[in-house]
Design a protein around this motif. Structure first.
Motif, PDB file in Angstrom:
ATOM      1  N   GLU A 205     -28.651 -13.732 -30.479  1.00  0.00           N
ATOM      2  CA  GLU A 205     -27.739 -15.093 -31.170  1.00  0.00           C
ATOM      3  C   GLU A 205     -26.585 -14.173 -30.801  1.00  0.00           C
ATOM      4  N   ILE A 206     -25.489 -13.893 -30.627  1.00  0.00           N
ATOM      5  CA  ILE A 206     -24.487 -13.315 -30.386  1.00  0.00           C
ATOM      6  C   ILE A 206     -23.872 -13.640 -29.432  1.00  0.00           C
ATOM      7  N   ARG A 207     -24.649 -13.414 -28.257  1.00  0.00           N
ATOM      8  CA  ARG A 207     -24.145 -13.967 -26.693  1.00  0.00           C
ATOM      9  C   ARG A 207     -24.227 -15.890 -27.141  1.00  0.00           C
ATOM     10  N   GLU A 208     -24.716 -16.460 -28.029  1.00  0.00           N
ATOM     11  CA  GLU A 208     -25.138 -17.635 -27.490  1.00  0.00           C
ATOM     12  C   GLU A 208     -23.496 -18.362 -28.351  1.00  0.00           C
ATOM     13  N   ILE A 209     -23.237 -17.231 -29.544  1.00  0.00           N
ATOM     14  CA  ILE A 209     -22.004 -17.577 -30.725  1.00  0.00           C
ATOM     15  C   ILE A 209     -20.928 -17.757 -29.598  1.00  0.00           C
ATOM     16  N   ALA A 210     -21.120 -16.616 -28.596  1.00  0.00           N
ATOM     17  CA  ALA A 210     -19.639 -16.355 -28.132  1.00  0.00           C
ATOM     18  C   ALA A 210     -19.609 -17.524 -27.036  1.00  0.00           C
ATOM     19  N   ALA A 211     -20.386 -17.827 -26.443  1.00  0.00           N
ATOM     20  CA  ALA A 211     -20.488 -19.149 -25.326  1.00  0.00           C
ATOM     21  C   ALA A 211     -19.936 -20.282 -25.443  1.00  0.00           C
ATOM     22  N   PHE A 212     -20.216 -21.109 -27.559  1.00  0.00           N
ATOM     23  CA  PHE A 212     -19.858 -21.782 -27.783  1.00  0.00           C
ATOM     24  C   PHE A 212     -18.578 -21.589 -28.400  1.00  0.00           C
ATOM     25  N   ILE A 213     -17.962 -20.198 -28.341  1.00  0.00           N
ATOM     26  CA  ILE A 213     -16.339 -20.128 -28.636  1.00  0.00           C
ATOM     27  C   ILE A 213     -15.829 -20.610 -27.733  1.00  0.00           C
ATOM     28  N   ALA A 214     -16.370 -19.260 -26.122  1.00  0.00           N
ATOM     29  CA  ALA A 214     -15.849 -20.168 -25.561  1.00  0.00           C
ATOM     30  C   ALA A 214     -15.906 -20.799 -24.685  1.00  0.00           C
ATOM     31  N   SER A 215     -16.492 -21.703 -24.590  1.00  0.00           N
ATOM     32  CA  SER A 215     -16.020 -23.574 -24.162  1.00  0.00           C
ATOM     33  C   SER A 215     -15.345 -23.653 -24.936  1.00  0.00           C
ATOM     34  N   ILE A 216     -14.893 -24.139 -26.304  1.00  0.00           N
ATOM     35  CA  ILE A 216     -13.864 -24.784 -26.608  1.00  0.00           C
ATOM     36  C   ILE A 216     -12.605 -23.429 -26.074  1.00  0.00           C
ATOM     37  N   ASP A 217     -12.565 -22.260 -26.303  1.00  0.00           N
ATOM     38  CA  ASP A 217     -11.456 -21.301 -26.139  1.00  0.00           C
ATOM     39  C   ASP A 217     -11.569 -20.154 -25.653  1.00  0.00           C
ATOM     40  N   PRO A 218     -11.522 -19.779 -24.532  1.00  0.00           N
ATOM     41  CA  PRO A 218     -11.457 -18.751 -24.182  1.00  0.00           C
ATOM     42  C   PRO A 218     -10.695 -17.520 -24.815  1.00  0.00           C
ATOM     43  N   GLU A 219     -10.122 -17.779 -25.640  1.00  0.00           N
ATOM     44  CA  GLU A 219      -8.937 -16.231 -25.820  1.00  0.00           C
ATOM     45  C   GLU A 219      -8.518 -16.607 -27.021  1.00  0.00           C
ATOM     46  N   ILE A 220      -9.905 -17.847 -28.103  1.00  0.00           N
ATOM     47  CA  ILE A 220      -9.839 -17.124 -28.548  1.00  0.00           C
ATOM     48  C   ILE A 220     -10.226 -15.598 -29.413  1.00  0.00           C
ATOM     49  N   PRO A 221      -9.478 -15.114 -30.250  1.00  0.00           N
ATOM     50  CA  PRO A 221      -9.642 -13.092 -30.487  1.00  0.00           C
ATOM     51  C   PRO A 221     -11.220 -13.747 -31.487  1.00  0.00           C
ATOM     52  N   TYR A 222     -12.648 -13.010 -31.217  1.00  0.00           N
ATOM     53  CA  TYR A 222     -14.740 -12.439 -31.514  1.00  0.00           C
ATOM     54  C   TYR A 222     -14.219 -11.018 -31.922  1.00  0.00           C
ATOM     55  N   ARG A 223     -14.423 -11.220 -33.622  1.00  0.00           N
ATOM     56  CA  ARG A 223     -14.801  -9.637 -33.617  1.00  0.00           C
ATOM     57  C   ARG A 223     -16.537  -9.612 -34.491  1.00  0.00           C
ATOM     58  N   LEU A 224     -16.879  -8.761 -33.690  1.00  0.00           N
ATOM     59  CA  LEU A 224     -18.683  -8.506 -34.347  1.00  0.00           C
ATOM     60  C   LEU A 224     -18.470  -7.478 -35.337  1.00  0.00           C
ATOM     61  N   ILE A 225     -18.720  -7.781 -36.766  1.00  0.00           N
ATOM     62  CA  ILE A 225     -18.675  -6.687 -37.981  1.00  0.00           C
ATOM     63  C   ILE A 225     -20.196  -6.075 -37.925  1.00  0.00           C
ATOM     64  N   GLY A 226     -20.462  -4.447 -38.132  1.00  0.00           N
ATOM     65  CA  GLY A 226     -21.634  -3.814 -38.736  1.00  0.00           C
ATOM     66  C   GLY A 226     -22.285  -4.115 -38.873  1.00  0.00           C
TER      67      GLY A 226
END
Length: 304
Positions: A205-226
């Protein structure tokens, strides 16, 4: 809280009379503190609250978030005036400290306390407020927090409702609603959106979450935590570096411009001999002839 003092701060809206000692779904009655700390790296005086409205299966702070059921003993209730005095003294005595940060557990379930604490601190010194949240607050609570918070660290644990419920015990919709509101209306207040990557569970689902955020504002920082094995997922594997790097590229392909990651699990990539050598063992092992204090029992495996 509503007019009768019953708690409506998070989306459970359970109505617990916390001021009278009743505990809500989150486990909280009066506000209780796990501990406070100072991070010169983050330039922050940090307050860690007890209790949380989620029951995350992988929580690395479950002794704090699942308090009091975890059975651990922490600092407990501290009057806001007393903690404000402590914060002011600590911040004034550290030249690099300019923030007060709130984490947990979940800070938003302690919003009235945070408001009082910040008000008292700001009467004496000018500080920024950083708040880490799971995003499960009601719209009214979120508005209050936006009014006093400089930066949010906001965690989106899953996108689909079924997976979110299985991971956290709570619905996804309030979290996604609040994430969209923050990103759409107050992007300057978002320090980062975060997701813990759990292989075989939410990595798809990570890619889908990224698409959700990008659809609002592509400049929002997104960090993946292991993910690190913990709590109910203590025996589940963590992600390797290859997976984390691939997911970062997939997020960027969805249009997000500021994506990075922290943490991966080298045990999934190294041979047993490599792990033993990293722990300081001789090969082959012969514990009976080793006179040293065993370094392997205190070594954090992800540091090897």
């Amino acid at each position: 809280m509503d007019e009768s003092g019953r708690c409506m701060l998070c989306e459970w809206r359970c109505g617990a009379n916390r001021s009278d000692g009743e505990r809500g779904v989150c486990g909280a009655s009066e506000t209780e503190i796990a501990y406070t700390s100072i991070s010169e790296t983050l330039r922050s005086y940090s307050v860690t609250f007890l209790c949380c409205p989620f029951r995350c299966a992988y929580c690395n702070a479950y002794r704090i978030s699942q308090y009091p059921h975890s059975g651990w003993i922490y600092r407990g209730h501290v009057e806001a005036e007393e903690l404000a005095d402590e914060a002011i003294t600590a911040i004034k005595s550290h030249e690099r400290i300019s923030n007060i940060s709130f984490t947990g557990g979940e800070p938003s379930i302690h919003t009235p306390y945070i408001e009082e604490l910040v008000r008292r601190v700001r009467e004496e010194i000018d500080v920024s407020v950083i708040l880490a949240t799971n995003g499960f607050s009601t719209p009214g609570t979120l508005r209050r927090l936006i009014g006093l918070t400089s930066l949010f660290s906001f965690e989106i644990k899953a996108l689909s409702d079924e997976l979110h419920r299985n991971l956290t015990g709570a619905p996804a919709e309030p979290v996604l609603r609040n994430a969209a509101h923050l990103a759409g209306r107050f992007p300057d207040k978002i320090r980062v959106f975060r997701t813990v990557v759990i292989p075989g569970i939410n990595d798809h689902e990570i890619r889908e979450i990224a698409a959700f955020i990008a659809s609002i504002d592509p400049e929002i920082p997104y960090r993946l935590i292991g993910f690190r094995p913990n709590f109910m997922l203590y025996y589940h594997r963590g992600p390797g570096r290859e997976l984390m790097e691939r997911l970062v590229e997939e997020c960027r392909a969805e249009g997000l411009e500021r994506v990075d990651y922290s943490g991966y699990y080298p045990a999934s990539e190294l041979r047993l001999e490599d792990r033993l050598k990293a722990a300081g063992c001789s090969i082959p092992r012969d514990c009976g002839s080793c006179s040293r204090v065993c370094r392997a029992i205190i070594r954090e495996p992800w540091r090897g």
